[in-house]
Design an enzyme around this catalytic site. Structure first.
Site, mmCIF file in Angstrom:
data_model
loop_
_atom_site.group_PDB
_atom_site.id
_atom_site.type_symbol
_atom_site.label_atom_id
_atom_site.label_comp_id
_atom_site.label_asym_id
_atom_site.label_seq_id
_atom_site.Cartn_x
_atom_site.Cartn_y
_atom_site.Cartn_z
ATOM 1 N N ASP A 271 0.819 -1.413 -0.034
ATOM 2 C CA ASP A 271 0.287 0.153 -0.214
ATOM 3 C C ASP A 271 0.983 1.083 -0.148
ATOM 4 O OD1 ASP A 271 -2.792 0.710 0.281
ATOM 5 O OD2 ASP A 271 -1.608 2.041 1.884
ATOM 6 N N THR B 176 -3.367 5.511 -4.024
ATOM 7 C CA THR B 176 -1.816 6.333 -3.415
ATOM 8 C C THR B 176 -1.066 6.194 -4.244
ATOM 9 O OG1 THR B 176 -2.093 4.389 -1.679
ATOM 10 C CG2 THR B 176 -2.870 5.949 -1.605
ATOM 11 N N THR B 177 -0.155 4.423 -4.360
ATOM 12 C CA THR B 177 0.531 4.747 -5.648
ATOM 13 C C THR B 177 1.105 5.740 -6.637
ATOM 14 O OG1 THR B 177 0.638 2.942 -4.636
ATOM 15 C CG2 THR B 177 2.053 2.753 -6.399
ATOM 16 N N ASP C 190 -9.262 -0.202 0.964
ATOM 17 C CA ASP C 190 -8.670 0.634 -0.575
ATOM 18 C C ASP C 190 -10.811 0.175 -1.189
ATOM 19 O OD1 ASP C 190 -6.380 1.917 0.113
ATOM 20 O OD2 ASP C 190 -5.137 -0.196 -1.079
HETATM 21 P P1 ADP Z 1 -2.395 1.718 -6.352
HETATM 22 O O1 ADP Z 1 -2.355 2.253 -5.093
HETATM 23 O O2 ADP Z 1 -2.123 3.287 -7.164
HETATM 24 O O3 ADP Z 1 -4.353 2.042 -6.077
HETATM 25 P P2 ADP Z 1 -2.702 -0.517 -6.867
HETATM 26 O O4 ADP Z 1 -1.652 -1.539 -6.154
HETATM 27 O O5 ADP Z 1 -3.789 -0.654 -6.090
HETATM 28 O O6 ADP Z 1 -1.954 1.010 -6.537
HETATM 29 O O7 ADP Z 1 -2.123 -0.511 -8.665
HETATM 30 C C1 ADP Z 1 -3.419 -0.069 -9.100
HETATM 31 C C2 ADP Z 1 -3.421 -0.183 -10.861
HETATM 32 O O8 ADP Z 1 -3.838 -1.567 -10.828
HETATM 33 C C3 ADP Z 1 -4.462 0.501 -11.851
HETATM 34 O O9 ADP Z 1 -3.842 0.777 -12.543
HETATM 35 C C4 ADP Z 1 -5.566 -0.978 -11.617
HETATM 36 O O10 ADP Z 1 -5.655 -0.672 -12.799
HETATM 37 C C5 ADP Z 1 -4.096 -1.597 -11.656
HETATM 38 N N1 ADP Z 1 -4.771 -3.196 -12.113
HETATM 39 C C6 ADP Z 1 -5.607 -3.285 -10.976
HETATM 40 N N2 ADP Z 1 -5.813 -4.666 -11.277
HETATM 41 C C7 ADP Z 1 -5.538 -5.310 -12.235
HETATM 42 C C8 ADP Z 1 -5.822 -6.598 -13.113
HETATM 43 N N3 ADP Z 1 -6.252 -7.553 -12.721
HETATM 44 N N4 ADP Z 1 -5.165 -5.745 -14.717
HETATM 45 C C9 ADP Z 1 -4.434 -5.348 -14.413
HETATM 46 N N5 ADP Z 1 -3.847 -4.120 -14.179
HETATM 47 C C10 ADP Z 1 -4.923 -4.266 -12.905
HETATM 48 MG MG MG Z 2 -5.754 0.266 -5.442
#
Ligand code: ADP
Ligand code: MG
Length: 558
Positions: A65, A98-99, A394
């Site tokens: 996270d 957040t990332t 989240d």
């Molecule tokens: P954040 O803290 O920004 O939410 P995450 O580690 O949750 O970071 O990653 C979010 C990113 O991962 C987004 O761009 C989202 O669209 C992408 N994402 C989530 N699930 C999938 C999936 N099954 N396939 C491809 N991309 C995904």
């Molecule tokens: Mg996320």
């Protein structure tokens, strides 16, 4: 008079203060902020890696996270701190992404560095970025689709997207459904708008069992035990009374004396006290209540009478829990026992005393239309439960902001490619030097699909090229993104990778603002009391590790 001071230094800044100006200051700031971005970048997406954070006491957090990572990094550099701030804002405003916001800001800074190096003035970059961010909001709005409380399927997919990659497979369990049920339960309509107060969803962590055995309690979990072993352990179809007064006889004031002259008087006095308590219990009983939650104390004698009447009672319940009980069961909190009537009572399908992971809990379950609910999170170890909690936060944040705004988008880098291509076209219509900044902004957005591709072991450049081909107008593949699971470019609408619109609007706004703020600074004056730590090996502007971030040192300032 003139000339008298010649030879004496003019002290303007206090001793030990540092100053860096112009390009040096800006480069140092950019490097420090980019450092934060580089740390969190590899955690982006479902195939992102986790970070193990060890604090100064040796406590370990394992997480994916963004907000948690930057918070635990304890960066001290002011520009790096700005990155921490935008992650916090994102967490507060949306609860997810957040990332993304940090990675995006970092990428925008990377692009500005290139522009600065080719002699573009910061004010031009700032102007271009502002225009690009505005246009980006329009493109986002155009691509967003509608979602309401009734669209469970879409909401579950939003929850899944938010959780994938966090909490080791939590997304594959019923938990994603629990998150949606929880949010839709507590959602209220205010002036025609849907509002979700995330505080109405309580997360209770208990180590033991497996993650999949986490439960949604349509009601409240009270971390207390019932008062008396003779009280019932479970009550079905429970009518519930909430009291914020004590079930005790008021102690006499210290200066009011009662003089008891003979034993019969003493006996009478005690009887009176007992009768008063019995009468109070009678009022509770007469109201029809089978369960009593009391915010204050309950006297032993009252406990005895409550148990005798088969009433399950809990005392000294926290005020916040009383409020949740009221929202969940629709009971009024009564302040004067004599006022208690059947109209004040709430309802729960089941109230039961249970022991979970060694702790006594009272579960108030199966409420009819609960406006406060609880999620009981389970998992083998503390780290598992903690990361599950972050994943669920989240998901709840994502689902809540999707229904509040009523709009969602296709994630997996699909929307970033749409934005990037849209802004590239827009740049051409603007012309001038700003065009370069807008193009740079467009390129910066590619960081999301690029990083997702890298995390899946795909070639970043090839992936971007093939995504752009798909997205090109005549092909109409606006939903193509990075399928990290199957290592290919695919239609991610079909795969249901959905995100709330607000994740993206907020990320772009916050990232642009932070970057512009950093680009406006051309002078850093620090009145540091700390001695300057040595430059990290390899020099640079503080990118040598967290140790180099202490104070204003390690930034390559004279
Ligand atoms: P954040 O803290 O920004 O939410 P995450 O580690 O949750 O970071 O990653 C979010 C990113 O991962 C987004 O761009 C989202 O669209 C992408 N994402 C989530 N699930 C999938 C999936 N099954 N396939 C491809 N991309 C995904
Ligand atoms: Mg996320």
């Amino acid at each position: 008079m003139a000339g008298q001071n010649i030879g004496q230094p003019v002290l303007i800044l206090p001793e030990g203060a540092f100053r860096s100006t112009g390009k040096d200051a800006m480069k140092a700031n950019i490097t420090a902020a980019k450092f934060v971005g580089e740390v969190v970048r590899t955690t982006l997406g479902p195939k992102g890696m986790d970070k193990m954070l060890v604090d100064d006491l040796g406590d370990i957090t394992i997480t994916n996270d963004g907000a948690t990572i930057v918070d635990n990094m304890k960066v001290e550099h002011p520009a790096a701190k700005m990155m921490v701030e935008i992650a916090k804002t994102q967490d507060k405003e949306v609860g997810d992404g957040t990332t993304t916001v940090i990675v995006l800001a970092s990428s925008l800074l990377d692009q500005s560095e290139k522009l600065l190096n080719s002699g573009i003035h910061p004010t031009v970059i700032i102007r271009g970025y502002t225009m690009a961010a505005l246009q980006a909001q329009k493109i986002l709005e155009k691509n967003a689709m509608n979602v309401t409380l009734a669209d469970r399927d879409i909401l579950e997919k939003i929850a899944t997207t938010a959780m994938t990659g966090k909490g080791a497979g939590a997304a594959k369990t019923e938990i994603r459904k629990h998150c949606v049920t929880a949010v839709t339960n507590v959602a209220v309509k205010e002036n025609g708008k849907v509002k979700v107060n995330q505080d109405d969803i309580r997360l209770v962590k208990k180590i033991g069992k497996s993650m999949a055995e986490s439960e949604l309690i349509e009601g409240v979990v009270i971390e207390k035990e019932t008062l008396n072993i003779d009280m019932p352990k479970i009550i079905n179809d429970a009518k519930i009374a909430l009291l914020d007064a004590a079930l005790e006889v008021k102690k006499t004031e210290t200066d009011a004396k009662i003089s008891i002259r003979d034993p019969s008087q003493m006996q009478k006095f005690l009887e009176q006290e007992e009768n008063a308590l019995k009468n109070m219990v009678d009022i509770v009983k007469k109201s029809g209540a089978k369960v009593l939650f009391c915010q204050k104390g309950i006297d032993d004698v009252a406990q005895y009478y409550l148990a005798k009447n088969n009433i399950l009672a809990v005392r000294r319940v926290k005020k916040s829990d009383m409020e949740k009980l009221s929202k969940a069961t629709d009971a009024n909190i009564v302040s004067l026992i004599k006022d208690m009537s059947s109209d004040d009572l709430g309802f729960a399908g089941i109230v039961e005393q249970v022991k979970i992971a060694g702790d006594e809990l009272v579960l108030v379950k199966k409420c009819k239309n609960p406006k406060a609910v609880s999620l009981l999170l389970r998992g083998g170890t503390e780290h598992v439960v903690d990361e599950l909690e972050r994943a669920i936060k989240d998901a709840i944040g994502g689902v809540a902001s999707a229904i509040e705004i009523g709009r969602y988008l296709v994630g997996a880098g699909a929307i970033e490619i749409e934005l990037s291509m849209g802004l590239e076209n827009y740049a051409k219509t603007v012309g001038g030097r700003e065009q370069l900044a807008i193009s740079a902004f467009a390129e910066a957005l590619e960081i999301v699909p690029k990083t997702l591709a890298e995390s899946a072991g795909l070639d970043a450049i090839d992936t971007i090229v093939s995504l752009k081909e798909k997205h090109a107008k005549e092909k109409g593949g606006i939903n193509f993104g990075v399928d990290v699971m199957n290592k290919k470019v695919d239609d991610m609408y079909e795969q249901g990778v959905f995100e709330p619109l607000k994740i993206k609007t907020q990320a772009i706004t916050s990232a642009t603002e932070a970057v512009e703020m950093i680009l406006r600074i051309d002078d850093v004056v620090a009145s540091s009391k700390k001695p300057m730590p040595p430059m990290p090996p390899g020099g640079g502007y503080g990118g040598g590790g967290m140790g180099g971030m202490e104070g204003m040192g390690g930034m390559g300032m004279e």
